[in-house]
Design an enzyme around this catalytic site. Structure first.
Site: not given
Length: 405
Positions: A59, A128, A130, A180, A248, A300-301
């Site tokens: 991102d 981690h 996202l 997410n 998502n 996705d984003n």
């Protein structure tokens, strides 16, 4: 006999929309295979930057008032990916946050990209990243992190001058089981998507069925952290406000319209958001589906530029993305690559995961900005419409792609 035939006709009629929809998605994956992909590039210029310093930046956010971008990069995704089901033995490298100065184009790479130093962050070794969201008035960054113990939304106070990220708190809740993407309502309320109901780490078969059948197991969760801000012992408030398949990216076009990407359906959904009435018992916003449009890739984003355009990044060929992801721990490691056989070494040279970035406006509809294999695995595209500058970040890419219009 006639009765059985009638039942067959009824069953076929009921299944036809499902078969057609899944067939459309499957056809996209066939059409968008790397050797068939029709390449598009609408940029005046572009370059891949920082490929020797950062990778796997899922991102990116733009702080347009400062001409800065915030990047969340996690090289550990090569061994620990709780969305795609990659769980390889330790060591798993932890993620980092970076600030990219895209405004001052004369800076060297070392000057333009700076890592943020974590302060008081006890989960620094298991970070981690996202989705992210930034509240500029309070300089607060919200980051979805898939820790080994349980996922969390990590909150940081950023100092963009001193390049520090001071950890404020970890937000956890049973309904935030696979966070997410995040979009803020204000400094204490936000929406977060869970991509699946069945998390692949615990339910691998059910997770795959949920994805491949396009079942609406993903969710949009409304979260209010104000009780925790007053008393850390009080849990956050969280409630599901919408369900859809592989939820998502999420964005707010305005106060009353939310947009959510469904990766499994290759569709972007619009929801009317009704604020709770002061006399309402639940006090929850209501998501009402109003429209949708299909895209020629797995979105996705999402992001929204200042001129109101919806920017969508995603994956045109998911099978290639899966193969690409599963080889990164070898291809990006000189030690592992040296031990690999000739076939794997050749794969590392040739394999790719195509990227797709597009823009949508109410008047102009969907327009492709970029489709290629040069920069792989696009997860996010953001755009500063005033400076005519954009960034694509890749789930498993080295560096970021920076474009000029």
């Amino acid at each position: 006999m006639a009765f059985k035939a009638a039942l067959g006709v009824i069953a076929l009629a009921l299944l036809s929309p499902f078969i057609y929809e899944r067939g459309q998605v499957s056809f996209l994956f066939w059409k968008n295979a790397p050797h068939r992909l029709v390449k598009v590039n609408t940029f005046a210029s572009h370059e891949v930057r920082f490929s020797d310093r950062i990778r796997s930046c899922e991102d990116a956010l733009m702080v347009e008032s400062e001409g800065l971008a915030i990047l969340g990069c996690d090289p550990g995704r090569e061994r620990w990916n709780t969305v795609m089901g990659i769980f390889l033995p330790e060591p798993v490298e932890s993620g980092k946050l970076y600030i990219f100065n895209y405004k001052d184009t004369g800076l060297s790479d070392d000057e333009a990209l700076k890592p943020l130093e974590f302060v008081d962050f006890k989960f620094q070794a298991d970070f981690h990243t996202l989705g992210m969201a930034y509240d500029e008035p309070t300089s607060t960054l919200f980051v979805a992190s898939h820790r080994h113990d349980y996922p969390a939304i990590e909150m940081f106070k950023l100092d963009l001058k001193a390049y520090t990220a001071t950890h404020l708190r970890s937000i956890q809740h049973p309904l935030i089981h696979g966070p997410n993407s995040i979009v803020l309502i204000n400094d204490h309320e936000f929406y977060v998507t869970n991509d699946h109901h069945f998390v692949i780490r615990d339910y691998p078969i059910l997770n795959q069925l949920e994805t491949n059948l396009g079942l609406p197991g993903g969710s949009v969760v409304y979260v209010d952290i104000s009780p925790t801000l007053t008393d850390p012992e009080v849990p956050v408030q969280a409630s599901v406000v919408a369900r859809l398949s592989f939820a998502n990216g999420i964005e707010l076009l305005n106060d009353t319209t939310a947009v959510v990407a469904s990766s499994a359906k290759a569709t972007v959904y619009f929801f009317s958001v009704s604020k709770p009435d002061s006399n309402a018992v639940s006090g929850l916003p209501r998501f009402t589906p109003v429209s949708e449009f299909r895209v020629p890739f797995a979105p996705d984003n999402l992001s929204v530029s200042k001129d109101g355009a919806l920017i969508i990044a995603g994956h045109p060929h998911v099978p290639s993305l899966g193969k690409f992801a599963k080889t990164r721990h070898i291809c990006n490691s000189p030690e592992e690559l040296a031990k690999a056989d000739a076939r794997m070494q050749e794969t590392c040279k040739t394999i790719s995961a195509p990227s797709w970035a597009a823009r949508w406006t109410e008047d102009g509809g969907l327009t492709t900005l970029y489709t290629d294999v040069e920069y792989p695995s696009s997860a996010t595209a953001v755009r500063d419409s005033d400076r005519k500058t954009g960034i694509i970040s890749g789930l498993y890419a080295k560096g970021i792609l920076v474009w000029k219009e």
